[in-house]
Design a protein around this motif. Sequence first.
Motif, PDB file in Angstrom:
ATOM      1  N   THR A 140     -64.174 -62.757 -37.180  1.00 59.19           N
ATOM      2  CA  THR A 140     -65.107 -63.786 -36.750  1.00 59.19           C
ATOM      3  C   THR A 140     -64.910 -64.067 -35.267  1.00 59.19           C
ATOM      4  O   THR A 140     -63.777 -64.268 -34.824  1.00 59.19           O
ATOM      5  CB  THR A 140     -64.874 -65.099 -37.541  1.00 59.19           C
ATOM      6  N   GLN A 177     -64.853 -66.253 -31.993  1.00 61.37           N
ATOM      7  CA  GLN A 177     -64.602 -67.650 -31.667  1.00 61.37           C
ATOM      8  C   GLN A 177     -64.713 -67.835 -30.163  1.00 61.37           C
ATOM      9  O   GLN A 177     -64.787 -66.862 -29.421  1.00 61.37           O
ATOM     10  CB  GLN A 177     -63.220 -68.072 -32.168  1.00 61.37           C
ATOM     11  N   CYS A 183     -60.950 -64.450 -34.801  1.00 63.31           N
ATOM     12  CA  CYS A 183     -60.158 -64.767 -35.990  1.00 63.31           C
ATOM     13  C   CYS A 183     -60.300 -63.577 -36.921  1.00 63.31           C
ATOM     14  O   CYS A 183     -61.410 -63.210 -37.327  1.00 63.31           O
ATOM     15  CB  CYS A 183     -60.664 -66.035 -36.667  1.00 63.31           C
ATOM     16  N   VAL A 222     -58.979 -61.764 -40.518  1.00 62.36           N
ATOM     17  CA  VAL A 222     -58.265 -61.909 -41.780  1.00 62.36           C
ATOM     18  C   VAL A 222     -57.711 -60.535 -42.151  1.00 62.36           C
ATOM     19  O   VAL A 222     -58.468 -59.590 -42.369  1.00 62.36           O
ATOM     20  CB  VAL A 222     -59.174 -62.461 -42.899  1.00 62.36           C
ATOM     21  N   SER A 274     -53.231 -62.510 -47.641  1.00 59.51           N
ATOM     22  CA  SER A 274     -54.224 -62.531 -46.571  1.00 59.51           C
ATOM     23  C   SER A 274     -53.727 -63.470 -45.485  1.00 59.51           C
ATOM     24  O   SER A 274     -53.301 -64.591 -45.780  1.00 59.51           O
ATOM     25  CB  SER A 274     -55.577 -63.022 -47.095  1.00 59.51           C
ATOM     26  N   TYR A 275     -53.767 -62.987 -44.265  1.00 62.13           N
ATOM     27  CA  TYR A 275     -53.339 -63.769 -43.103  1.00 62.13           C
ATOM     28  C   TYR A 275     -54.518 -63.964 -42.167  1.00 62.13           C
ATOM     29  O   TYR A 275     -55.257 -63.012 -41.906  1.00 62.13           O
ATOM     30  CB  TYR A 275     -52.240 -63.035 -42.334  1.00 62.13           C
ATOM     31  N   GLU A 276     -54.678 -65.177 -41.662  1.00 60.12           N
ATOM     32  CA  GLU A 276     -55.623 -65.429 -40.577  1.00 60.12           C
ATOM     33  C   GLU A 276     -54.871 -65.220 -39.273  1.00 60.12           C
ATOM     34  O   GLU A 276     -53.859 -65.877 -39.027  1.00 60.12           O
ATOM     35  CB  GLU A 276     -56.150 -66.861 -40.623  1.00 60.12           C
ATOM     36  N   GLN A 300     -55.251 -65.154 -35.163  1.00 57.76           N
ATOM     37  CA  GLN A 300     -56.065 -65.507 -33.996  1.00 57.76           C
ATOM     38  C   GLN A 300     -55.608 -64.652 -32.817  1.00 57.76           C
ATOM     39  O   GLN A 300     -54.419 -64.639 -32.489  1.00 57.76           O
ATOM     40  CB  GLN A 300     -55.876 -66.987 -33.638  1.00 57.76           C
ATOM     41  N   TYR A 349     -50.889 -67.032 -36.138  1.00 58.05           N
ATOM     42  CA  TYR A 349     -51.223 -66.465 -37.437  1.00 58.05           C
ATOM     43  C   TYR A 349     -50.699 -67.395 -38.517  1.00 58.05           C
ATOM     44  O   TYR A 349     -49.819 -68.210 -38.285  1.00 58.05           O
ATOM     45  CB  TYR A 349     -50.644 -65.050 -37.609  1.00 58.05           C
ATOM     46  N   VAL A 377     -52.843 -67.376 -45.672  1.00 57.08           N
ATOM     47  CA  VAL A 377     -53.812 -68.258 -46.317  1.00 57.08           C
ATOM     48  C   VAL A 377     -53.959 -67.990 -47.811  1.00 57.08           C
ATOM     49  O   VAL A 377     -54.512 -68.826 -48.532  1.00 57.08           O
ATOM     50  CB  VAL A 377     -55.197 -68.183 -45.633  1.00 57.08           C
TER      51      VAL A 377
END
Length: 104
Positions: free
Chosen positions: A50, A52, A57, A59, A77-79, A81, A91, A94
């Motif tokens: 995504t 920003q 971002c 995943v 799953s990790y977000e 940035q 990071y 999530v």
Amino acid sequence: MAEERRSHARKTASTRRAASARGPEHAARAACRSLEGLIDHPTEGVSAVTRQDDGWCVVVDVLELPRIPDTTSLLASYEVQVDQNGELLEYRRVRRYRRGSADE
């Protein structure tokens, strides 16, 4: 005058190519590379990217605990940035799940 337009068009095209080189694919690769280096688990793939204001971002799905059979392995799953240059900003994990489980 026509030469100026052609020159401007070439510069604009090269600027677009440079920007696309730092697009979602670059962000995804940079996020995977950075995350693997920090948590020492192999990445399985990318679920989302995504755009920003200050970067991307991403995943990233990670194999946290391999098991036999493979369908019982634990993944997460990790977000992640990353900035526009692909540098890690932050990071967080999530979600954690079994490989064989279906999404809700």
